[in-house]
Design a protein around this motif. Structure first.
Motif, PDB file in Angstrom:
ATOM      1  N   ALA A 209       5.641  -6.404   3.718  1.00  0.00           N
ATOM      2  CA  ALA A 209       4.884  -6.310   4.446  1.00  0.00           C
ATOM      3  C   ALA A 209       4.924  -5.050   4.870  1.00  0.00           C
ATOM      4  O   ALA A 209       3.143  -4.318   5.268  1.00  0.00           O
ATOM      5  N   GLY A 210       5.967  -3.472   4.458  1.00  0.00           N
ATOM      6  CA  GLY A 210       5.137  -2.409   5.222  1.00  0.00           C
ATOM      7  C   GLY A 210       4.040  -1.731   3.915  1.00  0.00           C
ATOM      8  O   GLY A 210       3.276  -0.809   4.272  1.00  0.00           O
ATOM      9  N   THR A 211       4.232  -2.454   2.947  1.00  0.00           N
ATOM     10  CA  THR A 211       2.630  -2.386   1.669  1.00  0.00           C
ATOM     11  C   THR A 211       1.962  -2.815   2.804  1.00  0.00           C
ATOM     12  O   THR A 211       0.621  -2.234   2.625  1.00  0.00           O
ATOM     13  N   MET A 212       1.528  -4.296   2.924  1.00  0.00           N
ATOM     14  CA  MET A 212       0.356  -4.873   3.421  1.00  0.00           C
ATOM     15  C   MET A 212      -0.050  -3.985   4.681  1.00  0.00           C
ATOM     16  O   MET A 212      -1.139  -4.012   4.463  1.00  0.00           O
ATOM     17  N   ARG A 213       0.924  -3.446   5.350  1.00  0.00           N
ATOM     18  CA  ARG A 213       0.462  -2.791   6.791  1.00  0.00           C
ATOM     19  C   ARG A 213      -0.265  -0.908   6.155  1.00  0.00           C
ATOM     20  O   ARG A 213      -1.702  -1.063   7.167  1.00  0.00           O
ATOM     21  N   PHE A 214       0.086  -0.277   4.831  1.00  0.00           N
ATOM     22  CA  PHE A 214      -0.257   0.476   4.029  1.00  0.00           C
ATOM     23  C   PHE A 214      -1.471   0.216   3.672  1.00  0.00           C
ATOM     24  O   PHE A 214      -2.778   0.895   3.851  1.00  0.00           O
ATOM     25  N   ALA A 215      -1.856  -0.554   2.503  1.00  0.00           N
ATOM     26  CA  ALA A 215      -2.821  -1.235   2.968  1.00  0.00           C
ATOM     27  C   ALA A 215      -4.248  -1.683   3.467  1.00  0.00           C
ATOM     28  O   ALA A 215      -4.790  -1.054   3.272  1.00  0.00           O
ATOM     29  N   ARG A 216      -4.077  -2.068   4.753  1.00  0.00           N
ATOM     30  CA  ARG A 216      -4.953  -2.203   5.712  1.00  0.00           C
ATOM     31  C   ARG A 216      -4.585  -1.163   6.211  1.00  0.00           C
ATOM     32  O   ARG A 216      -6.316  -1.103   6.845  1.00  0.00           O
ATOM     33  N   HIS A 217      -4.006  -0.221   6.315  1.00  0.00           N
ATOM     34  CA  HIS A 217      -4.489   1.690   6.550  1.00  0.00           C
ATOM     35  C   HIS A 217      -5.674   1.979   6.299  1.00  0.00           C
ATOM     36  O   HIS A 217      -6.540   2.376   6.884  1.00  0.00           O
ATOM     37  N   VAL A 218      -5.215   2.219   4.942  1.00  0.00           N
ATOM     38  CA  VAL A 218      -5.789   2.370   3.529  1.00  0.00           C
ATOM     39  C   VAL A 218      -7.769   2.100   4.294  1.00  0.00           C
ATOM     40  O   VAL A 218      -8.560   2.803   4.191  1.00  0.00           O
ATOM     41  N   VAL A 219      -7.584   1.010   3.644  1.00  0.00           N
ATOM     42  CA  VAL A 219      -8.693   0.069   3.813  1.00  0.00           C
ATOM     43  C   VAL A 219     -10.241   0.354   5.283  1.00  0.00           C
ATOM     44  O   VAL A 219     -11.197   0.566   4.987  1.00  0.00           O
ATOM     45  N   GLN A 220      -9.143   0.562   6.308  1.00  0.00           N
ATOM     46  CA  GLN A 220     -10.145   0.616   7.808  1.00  0.00           C
ATOM     47  C   GLN A 220      -9.988   2.077   7.804  1.00  0.00           C
ATOM     48  O   GLN A 220     -10.407   3.280   9.396  1.00  0.00           O
ATOM     49  N   GLY A 221      -9.783   3.005   7.380  1.00  0.00           N
ATOM     50  CA  GLY A 221      -9.694   4.583   7.181  1.00  0.00           C
ATOM     51  C   GLY A 221     -10.633   4.939   6.642  1.00  0.00           C
ATOM     52  O   GLY A 221     -11.547   4.357   6.118  1.00  0.00           O
ATOM     53  N   ARG A 222     -10.770   6.642   7.859  1.00  0.00           N
ATOM     54  CA  ARG A 222     -12.865   7.150   7.182  1.00  0.00           C
ATOM     55  C   ARG A 222     -12.588   7.147   5.721  1.00  0.00           C
ATOM     56  O   ARG A 222     -13.553   7.602   5.470  1.00  0.00           O
ATOM     57  N   TRP A 223     -11.675   7.577   4.572  1.00  0.00           N
ATOM     58  CA  TRP A 223     -11.846   8.099   3.612  1.00  0.00           C
ATOM     59  C   TRP A 223     -12.323   7.188   2.893  1.00  0.00           C
ATOM     60  O   TRP A 223     -13.101   6.926   1.644  1.00  0.00           O
ATOM     61  N   PHE A 224     -12.176   5.552   2.777  1.00  0.00           N
ATOM     62  CA  PHE A 224     -11.886   4.462   2.218  1.00  0.00           C
ATOM     63  C   PHE A 224     -13.079   4.303   2.587  1.00  0.00           C
ATOM     64  O   PHE A 224     -14.329   3.396   1.329  1.00  0.00           O
ATOM     65  N   MET A 225     -14.054   3.791   3.591  1.00  0.00           N
ATOM     66  CA  MET A 225     -15.188   3.641   4.217  1.00  0.00           C
ATOM     67  C   MET A 225     -15.827   4.787   3.408  1.00  0.00           C
ATOM     68  O   MET A 225     -17.436   4.600   3.040  1.00  0.00           O
ATOM     69  N   PHE A 226     -15.588   6.341   2.963  1.00  0.00           N
ATOM     70  CA  PHE A 226     -16.332   7.180   2.099  1.00  0.00           C
ATOM     71  C   PHE A 226     -16.667   6.204   0.604  1.00  0.00           C
ATOM     72  O   PHE A 226     -17.680   6.634  -0.274  1.00  0.00           O
ATOM     73  N   PHE A 227     -15.328   6.118   0.316  1.00  0.00           N
ATOM     74  CA  PHE A 227     -15.018   5.479  -1.069  1.00  0.00           C
ATOM     75  C   PHE A 227     -16.081   4.541  -1.395  1.00  0.00           C
ATOM     76  O   PHE A 227     -16.994   3.999  -2.693  1.00  0.00           O
TER      77      PHE A 227
END
Length: 632
Positions: free
Chosen positions: A17-35
């Motif tokens: 579950a922690g992995t999923m939370r981190f993945a969601r954190h990455v996808v919703q972040g500004r840096w993934f938006m830039f990628f």
């Protein structure tokens, strides 16, 4: 790798579950938006490889050069007239713009492929112009949806953001070429490339639509704190990744040119390595988001494009803030004191503040910039679009012509990245106006045009490098100047209006001059009008590129006028307003530090720009607080 609970300072290896939370954190972040914006831009430059498949269009449909250049002109109109996506983006979220562009890309290029491959009856010229304009216009939708959103998410790094993202647009031509060679081989005349251009950009845009949106920024970033410096370092990591990708594409182009019978399996390997390099920046994104995942979330500031209030900070016992006026009273005051938009057209604010659309369009600065862009981009775009015919007329083989187009794409990337980073550096360190950098780029372009005009032996290699670099370098400079002089409030629309200069210059220099003179010389050599006219020799493009050299030199002189007009503006603090937003948020949330409480004094919403008629220094708000500030 899995991640524990962020609130308890979890460590890797806790639970799924922690992995999923981190993945969601990455996808919703500004840096993934830039990628995600990088990937969309890397697939949005199909218009720059017209030189590869133009031969297939010309031979299969029986066009002469002027008709082919007319088709190229409508391609440029579609790619650069983005007023519609700009206006749509003003009132809708970015996903609407990106979804519309994906549909247009698929429809336009698919119809071109069906016509060129003979799967449909031969369409009239006007319908082919509509097809290519619709397909190319998807590039404007991608630029508006992804690039403009990225600029608003990183307003203090706009030169770097523009350089990187527009650089990947420049690389997209070489990326398409490598994938096309791996999938269809080198003997294809380019018709299958159109099919690849139809489905790939549309698929990428639809895949990343949910991640492209305006996101809040931490206050320490907005205030120019330590996070601001970290952001710049992260952008340099993206730059290094893109340089590795560009060097790889350049090396593979040279190897494939030198090896006569490059084996088909080797193309598969090169395409696989290419995809790995394209997706490598996700490592940078994960690393940056990992640093923030376990931190206590800081207060955030939305990247608003509305000009913020200037502030002064006085030592006192506590922070107090003004009470907002009642909504009804504010509305009444606005309606009684604000003139209509038409009355304000010829009374623009200071440079750097938010112009209205009409104020920007009717300003002298925009007119001067528009003329310089017509001369500069119009000339380099003519060379890029005619690279196939130029190489053919000078006797280069088809393999070399494909290499020229790919070299243009790679150096197009280099120009965009170098102009974005270099202009930001010389502006920050030496206060060199961006229009002056544009002047230098246009002077360099004159050299490339002259090499084509005089048909220098093997000079097309150097010309493709110079003109590819100069063509790419002009775009980040154009868009950064627009954002800095006219503000970010209506940037979606003004960004696309600036690009309109490209098809105007293309029509004048490409269709009316280069195309007409080429056909005239081909007829003189014995060609038949209405057929596939082919011209051989230096004279095919000599006169037209001598004219283009003179026009580009005129553009350099015009851009020098803009540099003179804005010299005092660029000596000031261009991005001070964004730091002020962060200071307001930091003070209100107790982030500002300093060991003692402070009194925040707010003033009117002046951003400290320099107008055409007022060159006073308005950046020192503390001196004004005694007379015009409203202390509370």
């Amino acid at each position: 790798m899995v991640f524990g609970d962020r609130a308890t300072g979890g460590v890797p290896g806790a639970d799924a579950a922690g992995t999923m939370r981190f993945a969601r954190h990455v996808v919703q972040g500004r840096w993934f938006m830039f990628f995600a914006s990088i990937l969309i831009m890397a697939a949005a430059g199909g218009t720059y490889i017209f030189g590869i498949y133009s031969k297939a269009v010309k031979s299969s449909l029986g066009y002469d050069q002027q008709t082919l250049n007319t088709l190229s002109f409508f391609k440029d109109v579609g790619a650069n007239v983005g007023i519609l996506p700009g206006l749509i983006n003003e009132v809708t979220p970015p996903w609407v713009v990106l979804a519309s562009g994906a549909g247009m890309n698929l429809a336009g290029y698919l119809m071109i492929y069906l016509a060129v491959s003979g799967r449909t009856s031969r369409p009239p010229v006007w319908l082919m112009c509509v097809y290519i304009a619709v397909g190319a216009n998807s590039q404007s939708f991608a630029n508006t949806g992804a690039l403009v959103t990225a600029v608003k998410n990183f307003p203090e790094e706009r030169g770097v953001v523009l350089g990187l993202l527009k650089g990947f647009v420049g690389l997209s031509g070489a990326i398409f070429t490598q994938l096309y060679r791996a999938i269809y081989g080198t003997d294809n005349d380019g018709a299958e490339l159109v099919l690849l251009m139809a489905w790939l950009p549309a698929a990428i845009s639809l895949l990343f639509i949910p991640t492209i949106r305006i996101l809040p920024r931490p206050n320490d970033t907005a205030a120019g704190g330590p996070a601001a410096g970290r952001e710049r370092r992260v952008f340099f990591l993206f730059l290094y990744a893109s340089i590795v990708l560009a060097v790889y594409l350049l090396v593979m182009n040279v190897v494939e040119l030198e090896v006569i019978h490059f084996p088909k399996p080797a193309y598969y390997v090169t395409a696989a390595v290419l995809l790995l390099l394209i997706f490598f920046p996700i490592v940078i994104v994960v690393k940056q988001e990992l640093k923030t995942y376990f931190q206590t979330p800081l207060p955030t500031t939305t990247s608003s494009v509305v000009t913020p209030a200037a502030i002064t900070v006085d030592n006192d016992e506590k922070i107090t803030r003004p009470s907002a006026p009642p909504p009804a009273a504010a509305d009444a005051e606005d309606s009684s004191s604000s003139p209509s938009c038409f009355q304000d057209v010829f009374r623009p604010p200071a440079r750097g503040q938010d112009y209205t659309i009409l104020q920007a369009l009717f300003s002298v600065d925009m007119l001067v910039l528009f003329v310089a862009t017509i001369c500069g981009i119009g000339g380099t775009l003519t060379a890029v679009d005619n690279m196939g015919q130029i190489g053919q007329s000078l006797g280069y083989p088809q393999r070399s012509i494909t290499t020229f187009v790919s070299l243009v794409s790679i150096w197009n990337y280099a120009g965009r990245v170098v102009s974005g980073f270099a202009s930001e550096y010389v502006l920050a360190k030496y206060k060199v106006p961006r229009p002056l950098v544009l002047t230098a780029v246009l002077l360099l372009a004159c050299v490339g045009h002259a090499l084509i005009a005089f048909g220098v032996s093997n000079g097309l290699y150097a010309a493709s490098v110079i003109l590819g670099f100069c063509f790419g370098a002009q775009w980040p400079l154009l868009f950064a100047i627009i954002s800095e002089v006219f503000g970010l409030k209506y940037y979606s629309t003004l960004y696309n209006f600036g690009a309109v200069a490209s098809p105007v210059g293309s029509y004048i220099l490409n269709v009316r001059i280069a195309g007409r003179m080429y056909d005239r010389e081909a007829l003189r050599q014995g060609g038949r009008k209405g057929k596939d006219l082919t011209c051989i020799g230096v004279r095919c493009f000599k006169e037209s590129f001598l004219i283009i050299t003179g026009v580009t030199l005129l553009g350099a002189l015009v851009s020098l006028v803009l540099a003179w007009r804005t010299r005092k503006f660029y000596r000031g603090d261009l991005y001070g307003q964004f730091r002020e937003v962060g200071m307001v948020g930091a003070a209100a949330n107790g982030v500002g530090g300093g060991g003692e409480d402070r009194k925040v004094v707010e003033e009117g919403s002046s951003s400290g720009g320099v107008s055409d008629t007022d060159n006073k220094d308005t950046t020192s708000s503390s001196e004004m607080s005694g007379s015009s500030g409203n202390k509370v």
